[in-house]
Design a protein around this motif. Structure first.
Motif, mmCIF file in Angstrom:
data_model
loop_
_atom_site.group_PDB
_atom_site.id
_atom_site.type_symbol
_atom_site.label_atom_id
_atom_site.label_comp_id
_atom_site.label_asym_id
_atom_site.label_seq_id
_atom_site.Cartn_x
_atom_site.Cartn_y
_atom_site.Cartn_z
ATOM 1 N N HIS A 173 0.834 -1.198 0.000
ATOM 2 C CA HIS A 173 0.000 0.000 0.000
ATOM 3 C C HIS A 173 0.871 1.252 0.000
ATOM 4 O O HIS A 173 1.654 1.491 0.905
ATOM 5 C CB HIS A 173 -0.904 -0.004 1.237
ATOM 6 N N ASN A 174 0.746 2.033 -1.057
ATOM 7 C CA ASN A 174 1.413 3.329 -1.143
ATOM 8 C C ASN A 174 0.595 4.212 -2.067
ATOM 9 O O ASN A 174 -0.462 3.798 -2.564
ATOM 10 C CB ASN A 174 2.871 3.180 -1.631
ATOM 11 N N GLU A 175 1.055 5.429 -2.296
ATOM 12 C CA GLU A 175 0.265 6.368 -3.107
ATOM 13 C C GLU A 175 0.010 5.835 -4.514
ATOM 14 O O GLU A 175 -1.069 6.011 -5.074
ATOM 15 C CB GLU A 175 0.977 7.727 -3.177
ATOM 16 N N ASN A 203 3.262 3.878 7.658
ATOM 17 C CA ASN A 203 3.729 3.012 6.572
ATOM 18 C C ASN A 203 5.196 2.623 6.756
ATOM 19 O O ASN A 203 5.600 1.503 6.430
ATOM 20 C CB ASN A 203 3.540 3.726 5.229
#
Length: 390
Positions: A142-144, A250
């Motif tokens: 999960h990241n931008e 994160n």
């Protein structure tokens, strides 16, 4: 129609809440060339439609040309080979199965609701659905970029789904007006702290924790500002997500590229050999279901077949959790363990973790079996209620 959706696409099951109605289905599909021709009473067909989903999907998010699929429980019944999430890749944002199964279930649900409202359905009846959805990706990916890519898979395409039943169909046009993609573990936090009714959670979720740590009056507020290391043990991956308050860190979160799935695959061979005595064909999803359900007549056999491989998984998970807490320099308060695989690992892993971390005042909240698989999706539902309620 407008749907507010919470959608958790697991390797084993899809858990989905639509306007507060909660369902689970095996997260599998198969390309299918048959559509229903036998005419049955429409009322009984609609009552069982969500267990008999056959659709034709026209969406560039899935394929360049329309294809017909059988989904979920029905797929397991009609096909000896089904397609499921790749437990080795753990790249959910690039897989088509979350899109196929989500579109299929939403379209079938819309068809069922249309019938319940009108008590009839015309051949080829068109139903338009606007969807606001919250879903999740593993914290490890999960990241931008990935969350935008996954959201755009739904929002940037036209989706038309034919839902087949009897010798007719509906046409459901699905438009995603908003898709929010969170990190797995963050929604579970809502489900730990809140009860979904504006109060702190105060139920059997904490019974064992209260007894272990002598905290008789504890409720969800206890965890509201704690530093939590979530251990979400699934079939394909294990997510180690760090949260404090309602914030996901994160940089302190990661994922392991193993879970129960590999042990299931290895155990499936001896299990299938035994099941042939009953002339039954089984799949990984069946074995997983028998393991988690102690009331199943095949539970003991499933446990026997997987026991050796489970021992290795417990060793690997214990080491990985201890390594991660060392990397965090023990700067956390509670390890929270859940996910479908946690149900069958508790007997071996829970006591080890408690005994290791209790002397240094670190606590273990092991989510009870009756809640373990629902933590993310019901947390998303609470988030939706807080965000989109009028």
């Amino acid at each position: 129609m407008q749907f507010i959706v919470a959608n958790d696409n697991g390797n084993s099951e899809q858990k989905i809440s639509i306007n507060g109605d909660y369902y689970k289905q095996p997260n599998v599909y198969q390309i299918y060339n048959n559509t229903p021709t036998e005419v049955q009473p429409l009322e009984s067909v609609m009552e069982n439609l969500l267990n008999n989903i056959i659709v034709t999907i026209d969406s560039r998010a899935v394929s360049q040309t329309p294809s017909t699929y059988v989904i979920g429980k029905r797929a397991l019944e009609v096909s000896n080979t089904v397609r499921n999430m790749d437990i080795k890749r753990a790249k959910k944002h690039k897989e088509t199965i979350p899109v196929i199964n989500t579109l299929s279930f939403l379209a079938a649900y819309a068809t069922k609701k249309q019938y319940e409202d009108k008590k009839k359905l015309e051949h080829g009846e068109v139903i338009e659905v606007e969807v606001i959805m919250t879903t999740a990706l593993p914290a490890s990916v999960h990241n931008e970029f990935t969350k935008t890519e996954f959201a755009n898979t739904f929002t940037d395409h036209y989706h038309e789904v034919k839902v087949h039943f009897n010798n007719t169909h509906t046409i459901v046009k699905v438009k995603f007006s908003e898709v929010k993609v969170v990190a797995e573990g963050v929604p579970a936090l809502f489900n730990i702290i809140e009860d979904g009714k504006g109060n702190y959670r105060d139920d059997d979720l904490f019974d064992h924790f209260r007894e272990t740590y002598d905290k008789k009056d504890l409720d969800g507020s206890y965890f509201a500002d704690k530093r939590l290391l979530h251990v979400d043990i699934g079939d394909g991956t294990t997510e180690l997500t760090f949260t404090q308050g309602y914030k996901h860190d994160n940089g302190k979160s990661t994922g392991l590229d193993f879970g129960l799935g590999a042990a299931l695959e290895l155990a499936l061979v001896p299990f299938q050999n035994e099941m042939e005595k009953y002339d039954l064909k089984v799949k990984r999803q069946d074995l997983s279901r028998y393991l988690k359900n102690k009331e199943s007549g095949f539970h003991d056999l499933a446990v026997t077949c997987i026991k050796q491989n489970l021992e290795q998984l417990v060793e690997d998970l214990e080491k990985a959790i201890k390594d991660r807490t060392s990397e965090l320099k023990l700067e956390f308060d509670v390890i929270v363990v859940y996910g479908g695989a946690s149900i069958i690992l508790k007997d071996e892993l829970y006591t080890r973790l408690v005994e290791h971390f209790k002397p240094i005042n670190k606590e273990i909240l092991w989510i009870p079996a009756q809640h373990a698989v629902d933590m993310n999706v019901l947390g998303m539902q609470i988030f939706n209620d807080l965000t989109y309620s009028n």
